[in-house]
Enzyme design. Sequence first.
Site, PDB file in Angstrom:
ATOM      1  N   GLY A 215       0.817  -1.204   0.000  1.00 28.03           N
ATOM      2  CA  GLY A 215       0.000   0.000   0.000  1.00 28.03           C
ATOM      3  C   GLY A 215       0.855   1.259   0.000  1.00 28.03           C
ATOM      4  CB  SER A 216       0.107   4.634   1.258  1.00 25.19           C
ATOM      5  OG  SER A 216      -1.061   4.801   0.472  1.00 25.19           O
ATOM      6  CB  THR A 217       4.390   1.492   3.564  1.00 26.85           C
ATOM      7  OG1 THR A 217       4.148   0.241   2.905  1.00 26.85           O
ATOM      8  CG2 THR A 217       3.472   1.614   4.774  1.00 26.85           C
ATOM      9  CG  ASP A 464      -2.889   5.857   3.185  1.00 26.79           C
ATOM     10  OD1 ASP A 464      -3.092   6.641   2.257  1.00 26.79           O
ATOM     11  OD2 ASP A 464      -2.386   4.739   3.044  1.00 26.79           O
TER      12      ASP A 464
END
Length: 486
Positions: A215-217, A464
Amino acid sequence: MIRYIRWCAYFCALLLVALLVNIARVQVWESAAYGANPANKRPAIERYAEPRGDILVDGRPVTGSRDSGQLLRYERTYANGPLYAPVTGFSSQTYGTSFVERAEDAVLSGTDPGLSAFPLWYELARGRPAGGNAATTVRSGMQRAAYAGLAGKRGAVAAVEPATGKILALVSSPSYDPSALSGTGTKAKGAWSALNADPARPMLNRALRETYPPGSTFKIVTAAAALDAGVVTDVDAPTRTPDPYPLPGTSTLLPNAGTGCEDASMADAVQWSCNTVMAKIGVQVGLRGMVEAARRFGFNDGGLRVPSWVSRSNFDTDMSRDQLALSSIGQFNTTATPLQMAMVAAAVANGGELKYPYLVERTTQDDGSQVRRGDQRSLGRAMNPATALRMQELMVKVVENGTGRNAAIPGAVVGGKTGTAQHGVGNAGTPYAWFISWARAEGAALPRVAVAVVVEDASADRGDISGNGAAAPIARAVMEAALATG
């Protein structure tokens, strides 16, 4: 008469030669086959005739041996088995070994030549030295903080020391007690069957062996790639990105979880986790640039050993531009282990240099004399030093005034990145909550720890923010434990 005696002597001598030849055949040519025969119980009896060496955490054993009084005499025991199972693995008289128990089996079982100055003596005497010990890099306070934070929820935590690569915590949840598998008979077989049938898969080491969409990591990798490639030269400049963003070559619109992402800068996109901006930046970096950047961080490496093998984290090398856009925000086919994402945070914290992670500090003889020491080595530069400094600033903003405020620690500098990874058919599954971070004591020269947390099926109200709600508090507890022991 004498002639008959002579012939009898010749015949006896021939029989003696035939006997010697047969002995040589058995001892030299067929000994391996006899030794490997399942009906031969002697190797197993010899293996368990003496106590096994111990695995150490903070210099204290978390394993032991119990005299069972059976033919296979000594069984393995574990102190706080579920807490340390992802580190130790199991040593079973029925099912073999796993993780550190397997990787350091020669030392622990007393068969490693390095345990004796005269290994040939033990070979001739058909004996062996006492089992040696394996001292791990794990810190008990951090391990306990991670285990308590997950509280039985499905997920994992990996924490490393950025400057050295030492793995300081490795937790997988739910866990199991390896002692249940140590012996033989119906009890061990029943435990094995129950553990393998459990839908929660407690024997799966999620920190090393499970891969998740990050994901956004993963936007940290994309942002670093853009700075290194010169695609972004001013992190505060508007990016002219619409909201939603049309995926290249398609009519599909990529939305954001929150508001305020239209024409946002890369700094704001990291701070507030704007999908649109980071997807566009990934496309601008291009497939070749993104693949190379991911490789420098450790993706697509199937040979990582810590010393147990680690599943390969993936970033596709052949994609269309719309797939590249999704991959650049940690979706599509991009997958990572929690250890891999801890390595991403560690590279940022360590000025761009990525250290090879390792779990065994040293192996020793029973009396503490060193056999081997874990090597500290570099995997190379994941990004330029100037890029790493800028990424540190962006990650600090995430914690101080962005989506990762739950990771803030008074008196420490903390950088982080939240993530919510969609999964399932049509992204119908409840998202995975991610948080990656690093922490440095105020006034200290170097960050003390880098952490990655993933919580499976965490409840998420929007995007998030679930990383902040479900995963960031766990990371904070681990970082606090690290700073307390620093």
